[in-house]
Write a protein that holds these residues in place. Structure first.
Motif, PDB file in Angstrom:
ATOM      1  N   UNK A 563       1.248  -1.154  -0.027  1.00 28.33           N
ATOM      2  CA  UNK A 563      -0.039  -0.027  -0.299  1.00 28.33           C
ATOM      3  C   UNK A 563       0.788   1.022   0.053  1.00 28.33           C
ATOM      4  N   UNK A 564      -0.365   2.497  -0.237  1.00 33.15           N
ATOM      5  CA  UNK A 564       0.683   3.849   0.000  1.00 33.15           C
ATOM      6  C   UNK A 564       0.390   4.359   0.605  1.00 33.15           C
ATOM      7  N   UNK A 565       0.442   5.239   2.009  1.00 35.11           N
ATOM      8  CA  UNK A 565      -0.335   6.346   2.382  1.00 35.11           C
ATOM      9  C   UNK A 565      -0.482   7.226   2.179  1.00 35.11           C
ATOM     10  N   UNK A 566      -2.167   7.729   1.904  1.00 39.36           N
ATOM     11  CA  UNK A 566      -2.564   8.973   1.982  1.00 39.36           C
ATOM     12  C   UNK A 566      -3.552   8.819   2.409  1.00 39.36           C
ATOM     13  N   UNK A 567      -3.473  10.892   2.658  1.00 36.00           N
ATOM     14  CA  UNK A 567      -4.756  11.238   3.646  1.00 36.00           C
ATOM     15  C   UNK A 567      -5.548  11.422   2.387  1.00 36.00           C
ATOM     16  N   UNK A 568      -6.885  11.637   2.330  1.00 38.66           N
ATOM     17  CA  UNK A 568      -7.856  11.211   0.694  1.00 38.66           C
ATOM     18  C   UNK A 568      -8.906  11.835   2.356  1.00 38.66           C
ATOM     19  N   UNK A 569      -9.171  13.178   3.049  1.00 42.35           N
ATOM     20  CA  UNK A 569      -9.797  13.727   4.046  1.00 42.35           C
ATOM     21  C   UNK A 569      -9.683  12.924   5.639  1.00 42.35           C
ATOM     22  N   UNK A 570      -9.591  11.832   4.742  1.00 47.10           N
ATOM     23  CA  UNK A 570      -9.066  10.929   6.707  1.00 47.10           C
ATOM     24  C   UNK A 570      -7.904  10.208   6.189  1.00 47.10           C
ATOM     25  N   UNK A 571      -7.367   9.575   6.851  1.00 41.26           N
ATOM     26  CA  UNK A 571      -5.515   9.057   6.879  1.00 41.26           C
ATOM     27  C   UNK A 571      -6.033   7.129   6.174  1.00 41.26           C
ATOM     28  N   UNK A 572      -5.409   7.141   5.051  1.00 41.52           N
ATOM     29  CA  UNK A 572      -5.560   5.411   4.858  1.00 41.52           C
ATOM     30  C   UNK A 572      -4.476   4.813   4.134  1.00 41.52           C
ATOM     31  N   UNK A 573      -4.838   4.329   2.947  1.00 37.77           N
ATOM     32  CA  UNK A 573      -4.167   3.581   2.033  1.00 37.77           C
ATOM     33  C   UNK A 573      -4.774   3.279   0.409  1.00 37.77           C
TER      34      UNK A 573
END
Length: 583
Positions: A563-573
């Motif tokens: 996975x690649x960490x990403x913040x899309x309004x909330x933190x996730x992958x």
């Protein structure tokens, strides 16, 4: 051929993360589809003309990007001139055929040229040579910079003569996409198998939407008639230059997905489809040589056409072997070709001495000879196309191992489940009822001792056999005394629950079971985003169903996917790829 390599590190999603401009004055193997190669050319700060093989690609890209001019036959010279003068950084996308039309209204030396899916310059040379391919080959050096890009690189011996001295730049992705190819070899033609597959989707016995990649409008027409398909349940996309009509309205890549989707070669390269429920089927008819050429060179392209499908890891390949007389090897064919080359070169001298009237009677399509500026010339590219066609149609589909090699060559790690079938048509009329009704009927027949003599098809196929085709998992359940009808009843006839329970009861490893259930959830797919909280809940639910005594965190997703960490309004992958290949 000089070569250069660009290493794309693991975890990278798009080429733009590594390079900001496409490599110049080269053949560029971008390594995989869906990596944003064309997008780089559209978004950089350089005036660019993008030449593509099909109008459908223009429609697809213009729909995705603003301020791009798509030039088709309907676009006027005035519209081109107006756009060129007003655009801050002109981006023009045009078919190979219409490239000269654009060149007449720009100064090529001030523009970059991207020739997208350049392998089609070769595979379509024999029937688009003068009108399209040669237009590109004659003009590309007029531009400031040029790049011939593809994810389907041909063997070096099949590179067109005009491009043979251009260096090759290859993007090598450390992440290899892992795909399971489920192969069905049809001994008596492919039609019946495809008909049955279509009916499975229409009846709901197989979930999702079927995407059939074929290369014959006639074949689509046969399927429309055999399965009573219509515009409500079926989308078909074929080239606008093909005047045949399969009995449906011509669709496009931006239309709403249907239960059944037929896509011809106009969609194999570059068109982007978005359908989470898409299931990909590649159809290769060995009795029609021309359908094999486009399919075989587009395996990798086809696999990546539906960008967001949650079924990306599985492809169904329905094929027949070729039926050619004789056992000539490729080397023997090359030797015979060399004799034809010598003969044709002599003929060129003779033909150019003929009267204009006699020249008109010569059919250049049957030889390695073509006309250029009123004179006959020997065309070395026609030789390459002939050799390529022989190699593909005589050997690629003659043995199953060669189809496998074609996939491996295109960058897949392949695990095959090959099924040899006689391809008899199974009449499913008696199992058109719901899954629950079919199971109840089967139970009644079991108890009546009559099921083994019931004739439900013209081929004397029993109701059991027809039901097992429609619901393959039923055979496993009803042949296992520990399961049987009670297992189906206890799961309230809900197919998703039944399939997940079967995974849980299987002899797969615990890790394998978790992975399969995560994939079956439809909430994790390559390129998709999942929040840490949702990942935690999903894995906890899967663990609970398997009686795994762990309270997972969201980071547990990294055990099963890169996975690649990403913040899309909330933190996730963002899901990059599976960590392992499972059958």
């Amino acid at each position: 051929m000089n070569t250069k390599t660009i290493i794309i590190p693991a975890g990278t999603e798009y080429l733009s993360e590594i390079i900001k401009s496409l490599p110049a004055n080269c053949l560029f193997d971008k390594g995989k589809v869906g990596c944003g190669g064309t997008t780089i050319a559209i978004k950089d700060e350089k005036p660019t003309v993008i030449a593509v093989p099909f109008i459908s690609l223009i429609e697809s890209k213009v729909n995705q990007h603003e301020n791009v001019l798509g030039v088709t036959a309907e676009v006027t010279a005035t519209e081109i001139d107006k756009y060129v003068k007003s655009a801050k950084v002109p981006k023009i996308i045009v078919t190979y055929d219409s490239l000269p039309k654009v060149i007449d209204h720009i100064t090529p030396s001030e523009y970059n040229l991207l020739v997208d899916e350049y392998h089609l310059l070769f595979t379509q040379y024999s029937f688009r040579g003068d009108s399209a391919i040669k237009a590109v080959l004659k003009s590309y050096k007029e531009f400031r910079e040029y790049c011939f890009m593809t994810a389907t690189v041909l063997e070096e011996e099949f590179v067109l003569d005009e491009l043979s001295d251009i260096p090759l730049v290859s993007a090598v992705w450390e992440d290899a996409r892992e795909v399971t190819v489920n192969s069905t070899k049809c001994e008596k033609g492919i039609k019946s198998t495809v008909i049955n597959r279509i009916n499975e989707f229409l009846s709901g016995s197989t979930d999702g939407n079927a995407y059939f990649f074929v290369n014959s409008v006639d074949f689509i027409k046969e399927m429309v008639k055999a399965c009573n398909l219509n515009d409500d349940n079926t989308r078909a996309i074929w080239g606008k230059s093909n005047r045949k009509n399969p009995g449906l309205n011509r669709g496009s890549s931006i239309d709403k997905p249907k239960k059944i989707n037929f896509l011809t070669s106009t969609c194999f390269e570059g068109c982007d489809f978005y359908d989470e429920d898409a299931k990909i089927h590649i159809v290769s008819d060995g009795s029609k040589a021309h359908t094999l050429i486009d399919i075989s060179t587009s395996l990798q392209q086809i696999a990546g056409r539906v960008r967001n499908t949650k079924h990306w890891q599985d492809i169904s390949h329905i094929f027949t072997t070729t039926r050619y007389s004789g056992n000539m090897t490729y080397e023997e064919y090359k030797l015979s070709t060399e004799k034809s080359i010598k003969d044709d070169k002599k003929d060129v001298e003779i033909l150019n001495e003929l009267t204009e009237r006699n020249k008109k009677n010569f059919n250049e399509n049957e030889n390695y000879i073509t006309k250029s500026h009123g004179k006959f010339v020997f065309d070395a590219n026609k030789v390459k196309v002939d050799l390529y066609n022989f190699k593909q149609t005589h050997f690629l589909y003659k043995a199953r191992i060669n189809v496998t090699n074609a996939l491996v060559t295109n960058g897949f790690r392949v695990v095959e489940r090959t099924t040899n079938i006689k391809n008899e048509v199974v009449n499913m009329d008696n199992v058109d009822a719901s899954f629950k009704e079919v199971v109840i009927k089967l139970k009644e027949l079991e108890n009546s001792d009559e099921y083994d003599i019931i004739d439900v098809t013209m081929l004397n196929t029993t109701l059991h056999e027809a039901a097992f085709i429609k619901y393959p998992f039923l055979k496993q359940i009803l042949s296992d005394k520990a399961l049987g009808f009670k297992f189906v009843e206890d799961n309230k006839y809900i197919q998703t629950n039944i399939k997940n329970k079967l995974i849980a009861l299987s002899d797969r490893s615990e890790y394998n079971k978790v992975f399969k259930l995560l994939v079956n959830s439809g909430k994790v797919a390559i390129g998709s985003f999942i929040s840490s909280e949702d990942a935690k809940k999903l894995i906890a639910k899967v663990y609970s169903s398997l009686d795994i005594k762990i309270s997972p965190k969201g980071t547990e997703i990294n055990k099963y996917f890169e996975t690649k960490p990403k913040t899309n309004r909330v933190r996730g992958y963002v899901i990059v790829r599976a960590r392992a290949l499972f059958l």
